[in-house]
Design a protein around this motif. Sequence first.
Motif, PDB file in Angstrom:
ATOM      1  N   ALA A   5       0.836  -1.190   0.000  1.00 19.51           N
ATOM      2  CA  ALA A   5       0.000   0.000   0.000  1.00 19.51           C
ATOM      3  C   ALA A   5       0.875   1.246   0.000  1.00 19.51           C
ATOM      4  CB  ALA A   5      -0.907  -0.002   1.234  1.00 19.51           C
ATOM      5  N   SER A   6       0.436   2.282  -0.703  1.00 21.92           N
ATOM      6  CA  SER A   6       1.188   3.533  -0.763  1.00 21.92           C
ATOM      7  C   SER A   6       0.230   4.693  -1.012  1.00 21.92           C
ATOM      8  CB  SER A   6       2.242   3.477  -1.871  1.00 21.92           C
ATOM      9  OG  SER A   6       1.622   3.311  -3.132  1.00 21.92           O
ATOM     10  N   GLY A   7       0.751   5.910  -0.890  1.00 26.16           N
ATOM     11  CA  GLY A   7      -0.036   7.094  -1.195  1.00 26.16           C
ATOM     12  C   GLY A   7      -0.502   7.882   0.005  1.00 26.16           C
ATOM     13  N   GLY A   8      -0.206   7.421   1.192  1.00 23.27           N
ATOM     14  CA  GLY A   8      -0.605   8.136   2.388  1.00 23.27           C
ATOM     15  C   GLY A   8       0.182   9.409   2.581  1.00 23.27           C
ATOM     16  N   GLY A   9      -0.254  10.210   3.557  1.00 22.12           N
ATOM     17  CA  GLY A   9       0.432  11.457   3.852  1.00 22.12           C
ATOM     18  C   GLY A   9      -0.384  12.324   4.764  1.00 22.12           C
ATOM     19  N   LEU A  10       0.033  13.565   4.899  1.00 22.59           N
ATOM     20  CA  LEU A  10      -0.657  14.551   5.726  1.00 22.59           C
ATOM     21  C   LEU A  10      -1.532  15.422   4.830  1.00 22.59           C
ATOM     22  CD1 LEU A  10      -1.086  16.116   8.399  1.00 22.59           C
ATOM     23  CD2 LEU A  10       0.962  17.444   7.801  1.00 22.59           C
ATOM     24  N   VAL A  11      -2.793  15.555   5.192  1.00 27.71           N
ATOM     25  CA  VAL A  11      -3.720  16.352   4.402  1.00 27.71           C
ATOM     26  C   VAL A  11      -4.633  17.118   5.349  1.00 27.71           C
ATOM     27  CG1 VAL A  11      -5.374  14.454   4.201  1.00 27.71           C
ATOM     28  CG2 VAL A  11      -5.365  16.274   2.476  1.00 27.71           C
ATOM     29  N   GLN A  12      -5.069  18.294   4.923  1.00 21.22           N
ATOM     30  CA  GLN A  12      -5.976  19.089   5.751  1.00 21.22           C
ATOM     31  C   GLN A  12      -7.396  18.550   5.654  1.00 21.22           C
ATOM     32  OE1 GLN A  12      -5.569  23.181   4.507  1.00 21.22           O
ATOM     33  NE2 GLN A  12      -3.751  23.485   5.778  1.00 21.22           N
ATOM     34  N   PRO A  13      -8.206  18.802   6.657  1.00 21.49           N
ATOM     35  CA  PRO A  13      -9.617  18.399   6.580  1.00 21.49           C
ATOM     36  C   PRO A  13     -10.268  18.961   5.314  1.00 21.49           C
ATOM     37  CG  PRO A  13      -9.078  19.071   8.812  1.00 21.49           C
ATOM     38  CD  PRO A  13      -7.878  19.395   7.971  1.00 21.49           C
ATOM     39  N   GLY A  14     -11.049  18.119   4.662  1.00 22.77           N
ATOM     40  CA  GLY A  14     -11.677  18.498   3.405  1.00 22.77           C
ATOM     41  C   GLY A  14     -10.851  18.159   2.188  1.00 22.77           C
ATOM     42  N   GLY A  15      -9.613  17.762   2.393  1.00 27.28           N
ATOM     43  CA  GLY A  15      -8.718  17.437   1.301  1.00 27.28           C
ATOM     44  C   GLY A  15      -8.926  16.034   0.757  1.00 27.28           C
ATOM     45  N   SER A  16      -8.058  15.669  -0.198  1.00 27.79           N
ATOM     46  CA  SER A  16      -8.168  14.370  -0.873  1.00 27.79           C
ATOM     47  C   SER A  16      -6.815  13.674  -0.937  1.00 27.79           C
ATOM     48  CB  SER A  16      -8.683  14.563  -2.306  1.00 27.79           C
ATOM     49  OG  SER A  16      -9.966  15.133  -2.324  1.00 27.79           O
ATOM     50  N   LEU A  17      -6.881  12.364  -0.983  1.00 25.94           N
ATOM     51  CA  LEU A  17      -5.707  11.527  -1.223  1.00 25.94           C
ATOM     52  C   LEU A  17      -6.150  10.322  -2.044  1.00 25.94           C
ATOM     53  CD1 LEU A  17      -3.830  11.260   2.222  1.00 25.94           C
ATOM     54  CD2 LEU A  17      -2.966  12.349   0.146  1.00 25.94           C
ATOM     55  N   ARG A  18      -5.203   9.762  -2.804  1.00 30.83           N
ATOM     56  CA  ARG A  18      -5.471   8.505  -3.489  1.00 30.83           C
ATOM     57  C   ARG A  18      -4.450   7.474  -3.051  1.00 30.83           C
ATOM     58  NH1 ARG A  18      -5.509   6.759  -9.874  1.00 30.83           N
ATOM     59  NH2 ARG A  18      -3.253   6.891  -9.580  1.00 30.83           N
TER      60      ARG A  18
END
Length: 111
Positions: A5-18
């Motif tokens: 698994a990959s693609g994680g990180g730090l994101v602000q509320p309301g943001g997106s990640l894949r």
Amino acid sequence: VQLQASGGGLVQPGGSLRLSCAASGSIFSSSFVGWFRQAPGKQREWVAGITSGNSTNYADSVKGRFTISRDNAKNTVYLQMNSLKPEDTAVYYCKASGYPWGQGTLVTVSS
């Protein structure tokens, strides 16, 4: 055979990640694949799943915000996460039938 698994990180509320779940081995395209997550101090919980025929289902907590999909040519399953909330913070894992658990990827939702 293994999963990564990959693609994680730090994101602000309301943001997106894949997130991506890449697999070795030829059985992946015929396998049911699920995404799970484990928040600090909590049990691992199921998030979303996709069959070999591309039928999908989701936990109520992510329905309408997360989308699971697969690309069998790339032996990869994706989890598109939109409108992220702080309570989505967790280590995310993918699991496919016939495969052992792999390492997860950390998602942190914070301002």
